[in-house]
Design a protein around this motif. Structure first.
Motif, short mmCIF file in Angstrom:
data_model
loop_
_atom_site.label_atom_id
_atom_site.label_comp_id
_atom_site.label_asym_id
_atom_site.label_seq_id
_atom_site.Cartn_x
_atom_site.Cartn_y
_atom_site.Cartn_z
N CYS B 635 -39.75 -36.55 25.82
CA CYS B 635 -38.86 -36.48 26.99
C CYS B 635 -39.29 -35.35 27.92
O CYS B 635 -40.04 -34.45 27.54
CB CYS B 635 -37.40 -36.25 26.57
SG CYS B 635 -37.09 -34.69 25.76
N SER B 657 -33.22 -36.26 33.25
CA SER B 657 -34.10 -36.31 32.08
C SER B 657 -34.64 -37.72 31.92
O SER B 657 -33.90 -38.69 32.04
CB SER B 657 -33.32 -35.91 30.82
OG SER B 657 -32.82 -34.60 30.93
N LEU B 659 -36.65 -40.09 29.20
CA LEU B 659 -36.84 -40.03 27.75
C LEU B 659 -37.50 -41.29 27.22
O LEU B 659 -37.23 -42.41 27.70
CB LEU B 659 -35.49 -39.83 27.05
CG LEU B 659 -34.66 -38.62 27.54
CD1 LEU B 659 -33.58 -39.07 28.51
CD2 LEU B 659 -34.05 -37.87 26.37
N TRP B 674 -28.28 -39.18 24.23
CA TRP B 674 -29.20 -38.32 24.99
C TRP B 674 -28.42 -37.27 25.76
O TRP B 674 -28.73 -36.09 25.73
CB TRP B 674 -30.01 -39.16 25.99
CG TRP B 674 -31.14 -39.94 25.41
CD1 TRP B 674 -31.80 -39.70 24.24
CD2 TRP B 674 -31.76 -41.09 26.00
NE1 TRP B 674 -32.79 -40.64 24.08
CE2 TRP B 674 -32.79 -41.49 25.12
CE3 TRP B 674 -31.54 -41.81 27.17
CZ2 TRP B 674 -33.61 -42.60 25.40
CZ3 TRP B 674 -32.35 -42.91 27.45
CH2 TRP B 674 -33.38 -43.30 26.57
#
Lengths: 327, 773, 159
Positions: B635, B657, B659, B674
């Motif tokens: 990530c 983010s 991932l 997450w």
């Protein structure tokens, strides 16, 4: 928690009489008393529940000022439209305290009686020495983890911080604590620890807070409470400042200024030196920052709380500049 | 006792907006809402200590108030005569247990185990317990137990002069090339120390259990990340057969690594229940959750990077230390990210473990990878600043095209894609490089980036899939759901394979009587269990179709079809000829009330002993580098902070983010996990720290008012982007790990953003205001 | 002292009679004496919000309320939020749809808090929701989903 008797008071007089009995304690919102009973810090023989008393939860605001019943909830005072408009620092100190649930429980009178969050005070099993709990037993905090401890008003017996936000605003605006017929200025209601940190308030057994009066003032109307902390919410202040200002007719020269500090002292801390230094001056950033340093005159750190000495004047300065801006 | 049942419900289950194509919500990869959700939002979900049992008594622990020394005496007289007290347990009267096998499968020494201690090695150790008729009575009586000690000097933490350099852990050593020489001759060198404090799991459900003996049969209701492992521990402690212990844990109020083992208090409750002959409940108090088991060990690392003038890494020299307890061993692998994130021809990582007077530390979300990433991902940011290269560019410049450590190709590594997608969504190209170059009034604004990774841990799981005559499908497994979504993804898997609506699938988990599963930890469960259920469901479907084709009483018997298909619970020929009947009609016509099949992910020819070992230890788990590939999730976090320049307070204002967890079995739930990891990372970066009173060797902020975890007000919107592709080398259905990944790299991304905002590099977590003021 | 006293509690519209010591909190009365375990114990000291219930319509913490104090007041817990026919409250439905929980342990407290937050008029913006929901800790980190759920439910309640 040790067991106790539960009494429900049906009148103020009955509450006072019951509370005067040895081992009796008044129970309002319970957010301090029940918490500390579970910690083993308070061990009442009798709790006297006053939350069902009628007529003590009103908030009245007129041109003379505000009169807040001792059993008014923090949340209802925070949301009161007149308090918001005439005493914004009071409302802001309230809604930034604790959490919505705790503010629905805690009363104004009880909030004044809130005890310190010193971790040594709160843990008698592990730290028997605490002059606040057991006079003469010593202070476990001095020499220990002191990040949250006071830098102002400390003594060799105690460095515990007074944790509340509301009282900081109250001392700034000369609020009066009503103990039935007796009245006392909030600044005098809270006691310095000196050699007797177990005595926190100028209140006698059998006395009960019935109301808080806040005189109206132009400075209170133009006020704010600024709270700085690690977490955005639901945390006690690393440093807080209640500030109110009144300008001369020119709109720039400071006529009246009120400054009090929270989170850095052993009691709500009125910073009169800052007030006096700025009265008659123009509200300008450099002047304000310099004068704000007077807020921590005489401050003493215990290591990890040294940052409070840096932080507190900056919070004061920001608060003064903020109320100055919002003309 | 009620057996836990879950039936899927229609919620937003028809949206079908899955990440990998137009997938029905209830199929694998669809955004089905949590099937255990209705029980949780109505208060119907009963957690472990909430079972209402007749004759339940209540136990409360008494803990040591010194960190080192010996119990001189325990005065129990007052407690024993207190109202309602049934039993006061001390080292003098506590039952002698056997020492149990540890989780690695290490055979135990032939020595007794006493869960109440005479020799004190940390503050908060269990020394006594009081059992009473009511909780209130037990609490009050426990306060009356007076313990006196002979106190000795404690080693309070890593910085204690008495702590020493510790024990080298050779298994942690990773070296190639000549790292020291290459570092010494590198044109650009940076070297810095990075520290992380003790951190705690603080699940909202405190630990605890109800233990109940009936003869030599023990039933334990206890939140558990590992039913079979914990059952083994109880069985060995008490010397009863494994089958005599039943662990029940249908709901777990958060674990984060802390609920995989039976701990000392578990033994205390089970002993009390045995001695009293009645069920005993022991609920660990919130302060006790800081000492009844361990949080993340405090760590220290030095990272030295040697590079050329363009920022290409030539050498990494890494040294790490973590604390462990006086008599237990916990290794937090600090070189785990250091060794694989960047390509480098020379590398050296070594690690020591230092004994201090603490409870033995334990697993907390991404043990190893989390602090490891704080080191290397801060260091590369420092290198970027040193050579004047954008922090994202320097990461691409040093991109590892294969696993630098084992020299094997990645199974899949969508990290480049993560950088690209994250940077695009965040607007990284608008970043001005100079520190303190972005501000909004009193607030300094900083943008930081960091990468994270977590290995794909593979182990074993079993499941039974049962097709019932009413057309419903049952799935049973002793695996668990602590919020990751096991109930939901297994319902989706069975529904898709068998060909029934997900609402017709009942998933039963959290009972050690069910087919077995290994530990739920290390982000392995989803991959393992979807695989097991896939196999079991496939076998059950094969049986169903086989019956339909071959049974003389089947309506399909005359069709002579090679195969049949099941869709929405109805069976038909794929050619469209012949009859179409429901599962209920078919099973009725062939005279069966159910079809059942077991599936597992174990190697073929596994023995009974293998099976026991697979599920009650981690000794047989597969390495992520076993075979031809190196398998990891990846990530990249892009984070904006706002720092008040006067107050030093840091607030995270934006997170993007991207991932790579491979294929997502349910994107809705994976995104939640997450985000949860990222949020825990924000707390880790800014708030969380167990603070030790150095005079007493005791954590003083052992509560949720003083050990600060993030509140709702601390968390901005968080955009998560899935860049994963199915990874057939990592799991049966192509997924990689989800749960641990999100937190890895968050703290360094924030520290890097704080540097960009302020010009100050904070290398000691958490980044509190006094470090910036 | 240390004697049980009979009290009557009005919980979710039902009258319950129980004998408890005065020191028994509303939280323990609900969970240990009445089997209403939907209200959770996370810290027992007013530091997490998991035990949030409504007393006379106001959200409060059951762990710092004595059971005896609640006598004569209307207590609502998570078990009493859905309608009698099982129809979910708008906040419950929004929590499910927005995936506003994972382990589920803080969830009853979050939901009771959210219902009150909307009723108080403190769900006017995302930032206001964040502040007025800050007294309910969630270790799984469902916060953005909780904000989305409260926002959604506030709109539904308003319409």
């Amino acid at each position: 928690m040790r067991d106790f008797s539960y009494l429900r008071a049906n009148s103020i007089d009955a509450a006072r009489q019951a509370a005067a009995l040895p081992g009796a304690m008044l129970l309002a919102g319970g957010t301090t008393l029940i918490d500390l009973a579970k910690c083993g810090v308070t061990e009442p023989d009798t709790v006297v529940d006053i939350t069902h008393l009628k007529g003590l939860d009103t908030v009245t605001v007129d041109d003379q000022g505000a009169m807040i019943g001792a059993l008014a909830r923090m949340s209802s005072v925070a949301d009161d439209a007149d308090i918001k408009s005439r005493f914004p620092a009071v409302s802001e100190a309230l809604w930034q305290a604790a959490s919505a649930q705790l503010r629905n429980m805690a009363t104004i009178g009880g909030n004044l009686m809130q005890r310190t969050r010193c971790p040594y005070f709160r843990d008698p099993a592990n730290f028997p020495a605490c002059n606040k709990r057991s006079p003469g037993s010593g202070c476990s905090a001095i020499g220990g983890v002191t990040r949250g401890h006071a830098v102002l008003g400390t003594s060799e017996a105690c460095i515990a911080t007074y944790p509340g936000d509301l009282a900081t605003a109250l001392v700034a605006f000369d609020a009066i604590v009503h103990l039935g017929d007796r009245q006392i200025a909030t600044d005098d209601f809270f006691l310095l620890p000196d050699a007797t940190p177990d005595r926190e308030h100028a209140i006698a057994p059998g006395e009960m807070i019935t109301a808080i009066g806040i005189p109206a003032s132009a400075a209170a109307r133009r006020s704010t409470y600024l709270k700085v902390r690690d977490r955005q919410s639901y945390e006690f202040a690393a440093a807080g400042a209640a500030v109110g200002v009144e300008f001369e007719a020119d709109g720039r020269t400071i006529k009246d200024l009120r400054v009090a500090l929270g989170g850095v002292a052993t009691k709500p801390w009125r910073a009169r030196a800052v007030e006096e230094a700025l009265k008659g001056k123009l509200l300008e950033p450099d002047t304000v920052r310099r004068a704000s340093l007077l807020a921590i005159e005489g401050a003493v750190d215990h290591g990890a709380n040294q940052y409070k000495i840096e932080l507190a004047p900056r919070v004061v300065a920001r608060a003064i500049l903020k109320v100055g801006e919002t003309a | 006792m009620t057996v836990h049942e879950i039936r899927t419900r229609h919620c937003d289950s028809k949206r079908g907006d899955a990440s990998d194509g137009a997938v029905l919500a209830e199929a694998v990869g669809g955004r089905l809402s949590r099937v255990d959700g209705p029980a949780k939002i109505t208060g119907a979900a009963k957690y472990a200590v909430e079972q209402q049992l007749d004759g339940l008594s209540h136990a409360v622990l008494v803990e040591s108030t010194i960190a080192a020394g010996r119990v001189r005496s325990i005065d129990t007289a007052a407690a024993e005569s207190a109202p309602g007290v049934l039993l006061v347990l001390t080292p003098d009267n506590v039952l002698r247990l056997n020492t149990a096998t540890d989780w690695l499968g290490t055979p135990p020494p032939d020595a007794p185990y006493y869960p109440l201690a005479r020799d004190i090695t940390f503050s908060g150790q269990h020394v006594a317990a009081v059992v009473a008729e009511s909780f209130e009575q037990a609490v009050a009586a426990a306060a009356l137990v007076k313990v006196s000690y002979d106190e000795m000097a404690a080693i309070v933490d890593l910085s204690d002069p008495k702590a020493g350099d510790g024990i080298p852990i050779d298994a942690m050593t990773k070296e190639w090339g000549d790292a020291q020489a290459a570092f010494a001759s590198a044109p650009v060198r940076i070297c810095a120390a990075y520290n992380t404090p003790r951190e705690y799991q603080t699940p909202l459900e405190p630990h605890g259990l109800i233990a109940h003996w009936e003869g030599d049969q023990l039933t334990v209701w206890e939140p558990s990340q590992w039913l079979d492992g914990m059952a083994r521990t109880y069985a060995e402690w008490f010397g009863v057969p494994f089958e005599n212990v039943r662990l029940i844990s249908p709901y777990i109020g958060g674990g984060f690594g802390s609920k995989a083992f039976a701990y000392g208090y578990s033994a205390v409750a089970a002993i009390a229940a045995k001695m009293l002959g009645r069920p005993v409940k022991l609920a660990v108090t919130r302060p006790q959750t800081f000492t009844a088991y361990g949080g993340r060990a405090a760590t220290r690392q030095t990272v030295a990077l040697g590079a050329d003038a363009e920022g290409r890494i030539q050498s990494i020299v890494h040294r790490g230390v973590n604390e462990t307890s006086v008599d237990g061993m916990w290794v937090e692998p600090l070189g785990s990210v250091t060794s694989i994130m960047y390509a480098t021809p020379n590398f050296s990582s070594r690690q020591n473990v230092v004994r201090v007077n603490t409870v033995v530390p334990g697993a907390l979300r991404a043990p190893g990878e989390n602090p490891s990433a704080f080191g290397i991902e801060s260091a590369i940011d420092e290198l970027a600043d040193e050579v004047g290269i954008d922090p994202l560019e320097i990461r691409l410049r040093n991109y590892a095209e294969q696993d630098p450590e084992v020299k094997k190709p990645w199974s899949t590594r969508q990290l480049r894609e993560a950088y690209a997608a994250g940077a695009e969504a965040f607007g990284w190209s608008k970043r001005t490089p100079e520190p303190r170059s972005m501000r909004d009034g009193n607030q300094l604004i900083g943008w930081g980036v960091a990468a994270g990774t977590y290995p794909v841990r593979r182990a074993y799981g079993e499941a039974v899939v049962r097709i019932l005559a009413d057309g419903s499908v049952e799935v049973e497994s002793s695996s668990i759901d602590m919020g990751q979504g096991t109930y939901t993804i297994l319902a989706q898997t069975a529904a898709e394979v068998v060909g029934v609506p997900a609402e017709n699938v009942v998933v039963k988990l959290g009972d050690s009587r069910y087919p077995r599963a290994g530990v739920t930890g290390g982000s392995r469960l989803a991959g393992v269990m979807t695989g097991a259920v896939y196999k079991a469901a496939t076998a059950a479907l094969d049986q169903l179709v086989g019956l339909a084709i071959s049974d003389p009483n089947s309506p399909f018997h005359a069709l002579q079809a090679n195969t049949l298909v099941v869709t929405k619970g109805r069976i038909a020929s794929p050619r469209g000829d012949g009859p179409e009947v429901s599962i209920t009609e078919l099973l009725g016509s062939v005279g069966r009330d159910h079809i059942e099949a077991m599936g597992d992910t174990m190697p073929a020819n596994s023995t009974v002993e293998d099976r026991y070992k697979n599920y009650t230890t981690i000794a047989t788990a597969l390495s992520h580098t076993e075979g031809d590939y190196s398998r990891h999730s990846w990530c990249a976090h892009f984070i904006e902070v706002r720092v008040d320049e006067d107050f030093g307070t840091v607030r995270v204002s934006r997170v993007v983010s991207a991932l790579d967890s491979g294929r997502l079995y349910n994107p809705k739930l994976a995104e939640s996990q997450w985000r949860g990891g990222i949020i825990m990372g924000i707390g880790q970066a800014l708030l969380e720290e167990g603070i030790v009173d150095r005079r007493h060797g005791r954590i003083v902020n052992n509560n949720l008012a003083d050990y600060l975890i993030a509140t709702n007000a601390d968390i901005p919107d968080i955009e998560v982007i899935s860049v994963g592709i199915p990874d057939p080398h990592s799991s049966v259905l192509g997924g990689k790990g989800v749960g641990e990944l999100g937190i890895v790299g968050v703290a360094p991304a924030i520290a890097n953003a704080v540097f960009h905002a302020t010009g100050k590099r904070v290398r000691d977590l958490p980044i509190t205001l006094e470090k910036l003021i | 002292m240390t004697s049980k006293t009979p009290i009557h509690l009005d919980i979710n519209g039902h009258r319950h009679e129980l004998e408890v010591e005065p020191r028994v909190t509303l939280l323990d009365a609900l969970r240990d004496h009445l089997g209403l375990t939907g209200t959770k114990k996370g810290c027992d000291h007013g530091q997490c919000g998991a035990c949030t219930v409504h007393v006379d319509g106001q959200r409060v913490l059951a762990c710092l309320t004595l059971a005896a104090q609640a006598e004569g007041r209307a207590v609502t817990t998570i078990e009493g939020l859905a309608e009698g026919d099982g129809t979910l409250h708008a906040v419950q439905a929004a929590f499910l749809e927005q995936d506003a929980f994972q382990c589920g342990y803080c969830t009853p407290g979050q939901i009771m808090s959210a219902v009150a937050c909307i009723r108080e008029g403190h769900a006017g913006s995302d930032d206001e929701i964040r502040e007025y929901m800050a007294g309910n800790l969630c270790r799984c980190g469902a916060y953005p989903h909780i904000v989305a759920a409260v926002r959604q439910a506030a709109l539904e309640v308003a319409s």
